[in-house]
Every structure is written in structure tokens, then in C-alpha cells.
Design an enzyme around this catalytic site. Structure first.
Site, PDB file in Angstrom:
ATOM      1  CE1 TYR A 173       1.752  -2.116   2.865  1.00 41.50           C
ATOM      2  CE2 TYR A 173       2.048  -4.458   3.298  1.00 41.50           C
ATOM      3  CZ  TYR A 173       2.575  -3.186   3.155  1.00 41.50           C
ATOM      4  OH  TYR A 173       3.930  -2.983   3.303  1.00 41.50           O
ATOM      5  CE  LYS A 177       3.637  -1.351   0.137  1.00 44.14           C
ATOM      6  NZ  LYS A 177       4.392  -0.112  -0.225  1.00 44.14           N
TER       7      LYS A 177
END
Length: 305
Positions: A173, A177
Site C-alpha cells: 500500500y 501510494k
């Protein structure tokens, strides 16, 4: 719908808008006069399954409040799904002015336990799921500009504090991001000539993705207290960035949480040493130590112990 009408006449497509932040953004945009394409694949928190229900429910809610909205349930991590998102806006409302990339899910693991499928799935939905809608919307706006109809378009991408600082147990993640921030900067530079502004947002709010991972921080307050983690706190900035009022703002990353908005400042040159020639390893190490002593202390990684 009630509001100031800051987005009256504009058409916005919001991905992952069936729940959480995306839903709050879609409702807020509609309340300010935007016509909204509500995209959601209707998956579980880990990306499993699909359902048309969440997107349709939000579109119905907007219409019940007097706004205009259509549901889109295509998979925006595929070329066909991303292209159909843009086509849906054009077919339903005749134009597209704003793309809010928000869709995502989590598959958290410590790095040594993170398997390839969980890495690929999170990179696909977050990073590829930003790239493909951006690519198809950008191609549409480029064609409009070349046809003499220069748009006044906006892209708002969704990063995270995990992308800015890293987050323990979220290597996939965090990487996705962080990639979204890089993608935002490139899009801002490449698409400006076509009348497109691109910015990114790192929100902190209570959603399906955060209420378990950061349960204590995301807990709802007592009755009558300000709900600092409500997704609706983030949406006003998204609405403004979506509007014509944000003219001249591009290539920026904002953090939004509760009642706080911060302009994030990324990598910049810090202390530097230049000997005008090649270092030995020992000399490079000594210089590095001196530079680190003069540099600021980095912020801690989220969840570090």
C-alpha cells in the site's frame, strides 16, 4: 441539493465512490452543483467479489436530494473499464471536467509475509487504478484541446500518509501510494498544456480501510463532539480542487484530516558536500555522517515500534 454552487455545470467522475471517502466526495460534489458519475466495483475490503449495489445506492441518494448522478460499475483497473468511465460521463452529461481517483483496498502483511499476489493486487487497484482513468480522461481532454475546445479540467488523486512516510505492515500500500504522488507530478507537467490541473490528496478519515488498521485513532467520538475522522471533513478540499476556483493550483500534494489542511513539501535538496572529485568510501562515509548531523530528523514511519 444545497451549497454554494461552486461546481455548478461541471461533471465529475469519482472512483471508489460507493462507500467511505469516495461516497463523501460524490455527495459533496453533487451538493455544490456537479453532475456525478459514481464508480464502484462493490468489492469487499480486501478486493474480493463485486456488487452493483454501492454505486447505485449513492447515485440514487444524490438524485433523491435533487442532484444528477449515474452509477458506473466497471473495473477501472482495466482499459475497458477506465475507458467506459469516461464514456459514461460523456454519454450521460455530455462532458467531463473532473476526475477524482479514489478506489482502493488493503491486503496488509509484514514484508516477510507479503506474498506476490497481495503485492500485485494492491499495486493494481491503487496505482494502475489511478493511471488508467487518468490516461483515458487525459486523452479525452487532449483531443478537446486540439479541437479548439480547451478544457478547464481537474484530476484529484488519492495518496496517503503511508505513501509519504511509509507504514509498518503496509509495504504494498505504501509503495502504491508513493507511486501515485510520482504519477501526479508527471501528469501535472504533461497535461497542463491541455488545460488540465492535477493534484494529490493524502487524507486521514474513518473508512473500511482504516477503521480496523487504526482502530483507536478512527473511533467515533461521543455524541455532540466533533467527529474528526468523518470522511466528510476531507471532501470540501476535493470539491474546491475540482472547481474552476482552484485555477493555477497543480502539481501539489495536500494532507487533509479533521479541520486541518496542510500543503506537503516533498523531497528537496538538504545539506550537501561537494569535493569536486571522487570520494573514497571512508571519505564518503565521513561526509555523510556530517551531512546527517546537519539535516533535520525524519518523521517516523507510521506504526513503527
Amino acid at each position: 441539493m444545497t451549497g454554494t454552487g461552486i461546481c455548478t455545470g461541471r461533471v465529475a467522475a469519482v472512483t471508489g465512490a460507493g462507500r467511505g471517502l469516495g461516497r463523501a466526495h460524490a455527495l459533496a460534489l453533487a451538493a455544490e452543483g456537479a453532475q456525478v458519475v459514481v464508480n464502484d466495483l462493490g468489492v469487499a475490503p480486501d478486493g474480493a467479489g463485486s456488487s452493483a449495489g454501492p454505486a447505485q445506492q449513492v447515485a440514487d441518494e444524490i438524485r433523491a436530494r435533487g442532484g444528477r448522478a449515474v452509477a458506473h460499475t466497471g473495473d477501472i483497473t482495466t482499459t475497458d473499464g477506465a475507458a467506459s468511465l469516461v464514456a459514461t460521463a460523456l454519454d450521460a452529461f455530455g462532458r467531463l471536467d473532473t476526475l477524482v481517483n479514489n478506489a482502493g483496498f488493503l491486503r496488509d502483511r509484514m514484508l516477510v509475509n507479503l506474498d506476490e499476489d497481495d503485492w500485485d493486487a494492491v499495486i493494481r487497484v491503487h496505482l494502475k487504478g489511478h493511471f488508467l482513468p487518468l490516461r483515458h480522461a487525459g486523452a479525452h481532454w487532449r483531443a478537446e484541446a486540439k479541437a479548439g475546445r480547451r478544457p478547464d479540467a481537474r484530476i484529484i488523486n488519492t495518496s496517503s500518509g503511508a505513501g509519504l512516510l511509509g507504514s509498518v505492515g503496509q509495504g504494498n500500500y505504501s509503495a502504491a501510494k508513493a507511486g501515485i504522488i510520482g504519477l501526479t507530478l508527471v501528469a501535472a507537467a504533461e497535461l497542463a498544456r491541455y488545460g488540465v490541473q492535477t493534484n494529490a490528496l493524502a487524507p486521514a478519515a474513518r473508512t473500511r480501510m482504516t477503521e480496523q488498521t487504526f482502530a483507536a485513532t478512527m473511533a467515533a467520538p461521543a455524541d455532540g463532539e466533533f467527529d474528526a475522522m468523518a470522511p466528510e471533513n476531507v471532501s470540501p478540499l476535493v470539491v474546491w480542487l475540482s472547481s474552476a476556483d482552484s485555477a493555477g493550483v497543480t502539481g501539489r500534494v495536500f494532507e487533509a484530516e479533521a479541520g486541518r489542511i496542510t500543503v506537503m513539501e516533498g523531497w528537496r535538496p538538504g545539506p550537501t558536500a561537494d569535493r569536486k572529485g571522487r570520494w573514497t568510501p571512508a571519505e564518503a562515509g565521513e561526509a555523510a555522517r556530517e551531512l546527517l548531523a546537519a539535516a533535520g530528523t525524519p518523521q517516523p514511519v507510521y506504526g513503527a515500534r
